[in-house]
Structure formats: structure tokens, C-alpha cells
Design a protein around this motif. Structure first.
Motif, PDB file in Angstrom:
ATOM      1  N   PRO A  63       0.836  -1.209   0.000  1.00 37.79           N
ATOM      2  CA  PRO A  63       0.000   0.000   0.000  1.00 37.79           C
ATOM      3  C   PRO A  63       0.872   1.262   0.000  1.00 37.79           C
ATOM      4  CG  PRO A  63       0.040  -0.986   2.171  1.00 37.79           C
ATOM      5  CD  PRO A  63       0.753  -1.942   1.259  1.00 37.79           C
ATOM      6  N   ALA A  64       0.300   2.341  -0.444  1.00 37.20           N
ATOM      7  CA  ALA A  64       1.015   3.614  -0.464  1.00 37.20           C
ATOM      8  C   ALA A  64       1.206   4.117   0.967  1.00 37.20           C
ATOM      9  CB  ALA A  64       0.228   4.641  -1.274  1.00 37.20           C
ATOM     10  N   PRO A  65       2.325   4.782   1.239  1.00 36.48           N
ATOM     11  CA  PRO A  65       2.550   5.290   2.597  1.00 36.48           C
ATOM     12  C   PRO A  65       1.669   6.496   2.906  1.00 36.48           C
ATOM     13  CG  PRO A  65       4.321   5.968   1.158  1.00 36.48           C
ATOM     14  CD  PRO A  65       3.452   5.046   0.355  1.00 36.48           C
ATOM     15  N   GLN A  81      -2.664   9.748   2.406  1.00 36.46           N
ATOM     16  CA  GLN A  81      -1.683   9.231   1.450  1.00 36.46           C
ATOM     17  C   GLN A  81      -1.299  10.281   0.413  1.00 36.46           C
ATOM     18  OE1 GLN A  81      -3.793   5.727   0.147  1.00 36.46           O
ATOM     19  NE2 GLN A  81      -2.554   4.415   1.462  1.00 36.46           N
ATOM     20  N   THR A  82      -2.234  11.132   0.059  1.00 38.35           N
ATOM     21  CA  THR A  82      -1.977  12.212  -0.896  1.00 38.35           C
ATOM     22  C   THR A  82      -2.406  13.531  -0.267  1.00 38.35           C
ATOM     23  OG1 THR A  82      -4.152  11.971  -1.919  1.00 38.35           O
ATOM     24  CG2 THR A  82      -2.348  10.696  -2.892  1.00 38.35           C
ATOM     25  N   PRO A  95       7.371   8.872   6.081  1.00 38.67           N
ATOM     26  CA  PRO A  95       6.218   8.050   5.679  1.00 38.67           C
ATOM     27  C   PRO A  95       5.773   7.140   6.826  1.00 38.67           C
ATOM     28  CG  PRO A  95       8.223   7.170   4.714  1.00 38.67           C
ATOM     29  CD  PRO A  95       8.609   8.424   5.459  1.00 38.67           C
ATOM     30  N   ARG A  97       3.031   3.766   8.096  1.00 40.56           N
ATOM     31  CA  ARG A  97       2.351   2.564   7.610  1.00 40.56           C
ATOM     32  C   ARG A  97       0.839   2.613   7.801  1.00 40.56           C
ATOM     33  NH1 ARG A  97       5.712  -1.995   6.776  1.00 40.56           N
ATOM     34  NH2 ARG A  97       7.828  -1.621   7.502  1.00 40.56           N
ATOM     35  N   TYR A 105       7.628   3.902   8.677  1.00 35.00           N
ATOM     36  CA  TYR A 105       8.251   2.838   7.890  1.00 35.00           C
ATOM     37  C   TYR A 105       9.630   2.557   8.374  1.00 35.00           C
ATOM     38  CZ  TYR A 105       4.923   1.730   4.208  1.00 35.00           C
ATOM     39  OH  TYR A 105       3.867   1.263   3.513  1.00 35.00           O
TER      40      TYR A 105
END
Length: 105
Positions: A63-65, A81-82, A95, A97, A105
């Protein structure tokens, strides 16, 4: 029950109904129809293999951070995420999780 013209035409294209004047070319028509079906079966197998490869790679992707974002208006901190929009700046480049921005991370 009457047979519609479309069904008869489809059967003709598949080589089931051979016109009277083409009876001598019966074997050629059936061979050409078999070649088409072999090509179609091969194409279906290739498309299936490619779609399974794409789906498999999407499942294996991480998945994206998540990142912490700060509001320009009042300094409110959120985790996404964005970027939530044009009024937000990156609060920390670390970032995370989880969606709560608690596990880096």
C-alpha cells in the motif's frame, strides 16, 4: 417456431450450413473455420494469461505510505496518502504505515 434470419446467417458463417453451389468446397470452408477457432482460442489464452499477470502484480503491491499534512489556514494536522488539497503542506517528510500516522516505515 420460425427461425430468424440472423440465426441462419450465424450458422452459415460458422460453417454449419453449406450453400448448394459450395458443396465441393465443403472441406476448405470447414478447415478455414477450424483455423479461426484455433486462433481465437489462442488469443483468449494469451489475454487470460496477461490479465492474471496484471492482477497478480496488483495484489502483491504494497500500500502507499501515509504522510502528515498541515493546514495553511489554522495549522490542523491530518494524515493522508496524498495531499488533501491546495491549502495543505507536508508537515513531516516521514512516511507512515497506518492511517493514524503512528507507525513509521
Amino acid at each position: 417456431m420460425p427461425i430468424r434470419f440472423g440465426l441462419i446467417f450465424d450458422a452459415f458463417l460458422q460453417g454449419v450450413i453449406i450453400p448448394y453451389k459450395n458443396r465441393f468446397r465443403d472441406s476448405k470452408i470447414r478447415i478455414s473455420m477450424n483455423i479461426l477457432t484455433v486462433k481465437e482460442k489462442a488469443m483468449k489464452k494469451v489475454i487470460l494469461a496477461i490479465s492474471l499477470l496484471v492482477a497478480g502484480s496488483a495484489v502483491a503491491a504494497p500500500p502507499a505510505p501515509f504522510y502528515r499534512w498541515a493546514s495553511k489556514l489554522n495549522g490542523f494536522i491530518t494524515c493522508a496518502q496524498t495531499s488533501p488539497g491546495s491549502g495543505w503542506v507536508l508537515a513531516s517528510p516521514t512516511p507512515y504505515r497506518d492511517a493514524g500516522c503512528r507507525v513509521p516505515y
